[in-house]
Design a protein around this motif. Structure first.
Motif, mmCIF file in Angstrom:
data_model
loop_
_atom_site.group_PDB
_atom_site.id
_atom_site.type_symbol
_atom_site.label_atom_id
_atom_site.label_comp_id
_atom_site.label_asym_id
_atom_site.label_seq_id
_atom_site.Cartn_x
_atom_site.Cartn_y
_atom_site.Cartn_z
ATOM 1 N N CYS A 63 0.834 -1.212 0.000
ATOM 2 C CA CYS A 63 0.000 0.000 0.000
ATOM 3 C C CYS A 63 0.867 1.259 0.000
ATOM 4 O O CYS A 63 0.521 2.259 -0.637
ATOM 5 C CB CYS A 63 -0.929 0.000 1.220
ATOM 6 S SG CYS A 63 -2.249 -1.223 1.156
ATOM 7 N N ARG A 64 1.994 1.207 0.700
ATOM 8 C CA ARG A 64 2.904 2.348 0.680
ATOM 9 C C ARG A 64 3.590 2.482 -0.676
ATOM 10 O O ARG A 64 3.841 3.597 -1.146
ATOM 11 C CB ARG A 64 3.963 2.186 1.781
ATOM 12 C CG ARG A 64 3.416 2.217 3.193
ATOM 13 C CD ARG A 64 2.906 3.598 3.559
ATOM 14 N NE ARG A 64 3.956 4.597 3.512
ATOM 15 C CZ ARG A 64 4.707 4.931 4.558
ATOM 16 N NH1 ARG A 64 4.505 4.351 5.730
ATOM 17 N NH2 ARG A 64 5.631 5.854 4.444
ATOM 18 N N ALA A 65 3.906 1.361 -1.306
ATOM 19 C CA ALA A 65 4.601 1.398 -2.591
ATOM 20 C C ALA A 65 3.675 1.738 -3.749
ATOM 21 O O ALA A 65 4.129 2.266 -4.771
ATOM 22 C CB ALA A 65 5.283 0.055 -2.855
ATOM 23 N N TYR A 66 2.380 1.456 -3.599
ATOM 24 C CA TYR A 66 1.413 1.702 -4.676
ATOM 25 C C TYR A 66 0.256 2.556 -4.149
ATOM 26 O O TYR A 66 -0.860 2.064 -3.967
ATOM 27 C CB TYR A 66 0.877 0.381 -5.223
ATOM 28 C CG TYR A 66 1.904 -0.437 -5.966
ATOM 29 C CD1 TYR A 66 2.090 -0.290 -7.328
ATOM 30 C CD2 TYR A 66 2.705 -1.351 -5.287
ATOM 31 C CE1 TYR A 66 3.044 -1.039 -8.008
ATOM 32 C CE2 TYR A 66 3.663 -2.105 -5.946
ATOM 33 C CZ TYR A 66 3.835 -1.935 -7.313
ATOM 34 O OH TYR A 66 4.781 -2.674 -7.984
ATOM 35 N N PRO A 67 0.510 3.847 -3.897
ATOM 36 C CA PRO A 67 -0.586 4.727 -3.446
ATOM 37 C C PRO A 67 -1.628 4.898 -4.542
ATOM 38 O O PRO A 67 -1.294 5.016 -5.725
ATOM 39 C CB PRO A 67 0.133 6.044 -3.138
ATOM 40 C CG PRO A 67 1.400 5.996 -3.928
ATOM 41 C CD PRO A 67 1.794 4.561 -4.016
ATOM 42 N N LEU A 68 -2.881 4.887 -4.138
ATOM 43 C CA LEU A 68 -3.964 4.963 -5.116
ATOM 44 C C LEU A 68 -3.956 6.275 -5.881
ATOM 45 O O LEU A 68 -4.349 6.320 -7.055
ATOM 46 C CB LEU A 68 -5.310 4.792 -4.399
ATOM 47 C CG LEU A 68 -5.560 3.411 -3.772
ATOM 48 C CD1 LEU A 68 -6.896 3.411 -3.041
ATOM 49 C CD2 LEU A 68 -5.534 2.326 -4.840
ATOM 50 N N ALA A 69 -3.505 7.348 -5.258
ATOM 51 C CA ALA A 69 -3.536 8.647 -5.923
ATOM 52 C C ALA A 69 -2.460 8.783 -6.988
ATOM 53 O O ALA A 69 -2.546 9.679 -7.833
ATOM 54 C CB ALA A 69 -3.376 9.755 -4.878
ATOM 55 N N GLU A 70 -1.462 7.896 -6.971
ATOM 56 C CA GLU A 70 -0.344 8.034 -7.901
ATOM 57 C C GLU A 70 -0.210 6.878 -8.876
ATOM 58 O O GLU A 70 0.625 6.938 -9.772
ATOM 59 C CB GLU A 70 0.966 8.175 -7.098
ATOM 60 C CG GLU A 70 0.970 9.355 -6.132
ATOM 61 C CD GLU A 70 2.227 9.408 -5.296
ATOM 62 O OE1 GLU A 70 3.152 8.618 -5.605
ATOM 63 O OE2 GLU A 70 2.289 10.223 -4.365
ATOM 64 N N THR A 133 -7.449 -6.793 4.254
ATOM 65 C CA THR A 133 -6.344 -6.171 4.980
ATOM 66 C C THR A 133 -5.766 -5.004 4.196
ATOM 67 O O THR A 133 -5.444 -3.947 4.754
ATOM 68 C CB THR A 133 -5.253 -7.213 5.261
ATOM 69 O OG1 THR A 133 -5.820 -8.311 5.973
ATOM 70 C CG2 THR A 133 -4.127 -6.601 6.085
ATOM 71 N N ALA A 134 -5.642 -5.173 2.866
ATOM 72 C CA ALA A 134 -5.124 -4.088 2.032
ATOM 73 C C ALA A 134 -6.052 -2.875 2.066
ATOM 74 O O ALA A 134 -5.591 -1.731 2.141
ATOM 75 C CB ALA A 134 -4.939 -4.583 0.597
ATOM 76 N N VAL A 135 -7.348 -3.117 2.020
ATOM 77 C CA VAL A 135 -8.307 -2.004 2.091
ATOM 78 C C VAL A 135 -8.186 -1.284 3.429
ATOM 79 O O VAL A 135 -8.216 -0.042 3.504
ATOM 80 C CB VAL A 135 -9.746 -2.530 1.872
ATOM 81 C CG1 VAL A 135 -10.758 -1.436 2.190
ATOM 82 C CG2 VAL A 135 -9.921 -3.005 0.441
#
Length: 355
Positions: A63-70, A133-135
């Motif tokens: 989640c840190r490596a693949y932020p939804l905004a980017e 968990t990811a959500v």
């Protein structure tokens, strides 16, 4: 590991949720596979807690490596589909090995057997739990980001307010200094002794104000002491033509207010009021406390035949802006003129050092 999701309380709640889920699965195993309660608990609870740690760490870093905004949504879904599938497969393999170990540890007990249908169900549950968990991680990270943004915005507002207060505060000293120097210049050719006295009084006044900070409030008694020194400076020039009277109500002397907020009002009273009258006059300061409000009035005699003041000078506008910066809508200042008196009424929250 940092982040609000991994605070101690959050970790405890996270593991508690997985523990409850492990107990629920153990109960389902007892009900559907006719396994014993002890073997079901031994199989389900450690397995769920182990998968909780694996999901937690893996999903957090992804989640840190693949932020939804980017990142593109398709890329994020692909990464988490692969990760969830890999984690679920490893979980099924671990579950099969753990079931075999439980059967060896509990001979003769009705232990859990990992059949193909059961393994397929474990795989589906594992993928679903990984995604959940990811959500949860994404929600926690977004909440943490919003909280940091709010904190930064608040800090920026405080810095801007402090800069505004300092700017408004620094307007006072030059304004007062220029007027005083003009008075000293005028007295030099008339009465050198009085000019010298006024210079010494002025030096003492600025020495006393050096320790004041624009963003730190002072007690009303300290503000009145500064006013007394200021009036003493002006009385060198005006002599008995200038009188100063103060009426401080009970409980007002400890009330806090921005430093030198009253000095421009008294200076205006002297310059535009007393200075325009041949016979001079009086400046009166009245302070009253009404519950949670502090009311301050500065009034002075004026020449009824003189030109009316517009009320838009530097002093009054400075006071209005400083009150707005310090208190917002909780403070106000108004001025009125009648035939022989000019009056400024100020209202602000009654704060003391102990509050």
């Amino acid at each position: 590991m940092s982040g609000s999701f991994w605070a101690r309380r959050s970790v405890a709640l996270y593991l508690l949720a997985w523990l409850m889920l492990g107990l629920l699965i153990a109960g389902l195993l007892v009900a559907t596979l006719d396994a014993g309660l002890g073997p079901s608990l031994l199989f389900a609870v450690p397995l769920m807690l182990c998968y909780a740690c694996a999901c937690g760490f893996s999903a957090y870093y992804l989640c840190r490596a693949y932020p939804l905004a980017e990142q593109r949504l398709r890329a994020v879904l692909s990464v988490f589909l692969f990760s969830a599938s890999s984690a679920a497969l490893l979980w099924c393999a671990l579950g099969s090995a753990w079931a075999a170990l439980c059967a060896w540890l509990l001979p003769g007990e009705a232990v859990v057997e990992v059949t193909r249908p059961f393994a397929a169900l474990m795989f589906a549950i594992g993928v679903l739990l990984y995604w959940m968990t990811a959500v949860a991680h994404y929600l926690a990270l977004e909440f943490d980001r919003a909280r940091r943004a709010e904190t930064q915005a608040l800090g920026a507002r405080l810095l801007a307010q402090d800069a505004e207060l300092r700017m408004l505060r620094t307007q006072i000293d030059p304004h007062f200094l220029f007027n005083s120097l003009n008075s000293i210049s005028a007295l030099t050719s008339i009465d050198a002794g009085r000019a010298r006295d006024m210079t010494l009084q002025l030096a003492g006044f600025f020495r006393q104000t050096l320790g004041l900070e624009a963003n730190r409030k002072v007690a009303l008694r300290e503000e009145v002491a500064l006013l007394a020194r200021f009036v003493a400076i002006e009385q060198v020039r005006f002599g008995p033509r200038l009188a100063f009277e103060q009426k401080l109500g009970e409980g007002t002397e400890d009330c806090l207010l921005p430093p030198m907020i009253l000095q421009p009002l008294v200076e205006n009273a002297v310059k535009h009021g007393i200075g325009q009258r041949l016979e001079g006059g009086a400046v009166v300061l009245v302070a009253e406390r009404a519950a949670s409000l502090l009311r301050i009035r500065v009034e002075n005699d004026i020449d009824p035949d003189g030109r009316p003041r517009s009320g838009s000078g530097i002093g009054l506008e400075n006071v209005r802006q400083r009150l707005a910066a310090a208190y917002g809508v909780e403070a106000s200042v108004h001025w009125t003129r009648d035939k022989n008196t000019f009056r400024v009424d100020m209202m602000l929250p009654a704060e003391t050092g102990g509050e």
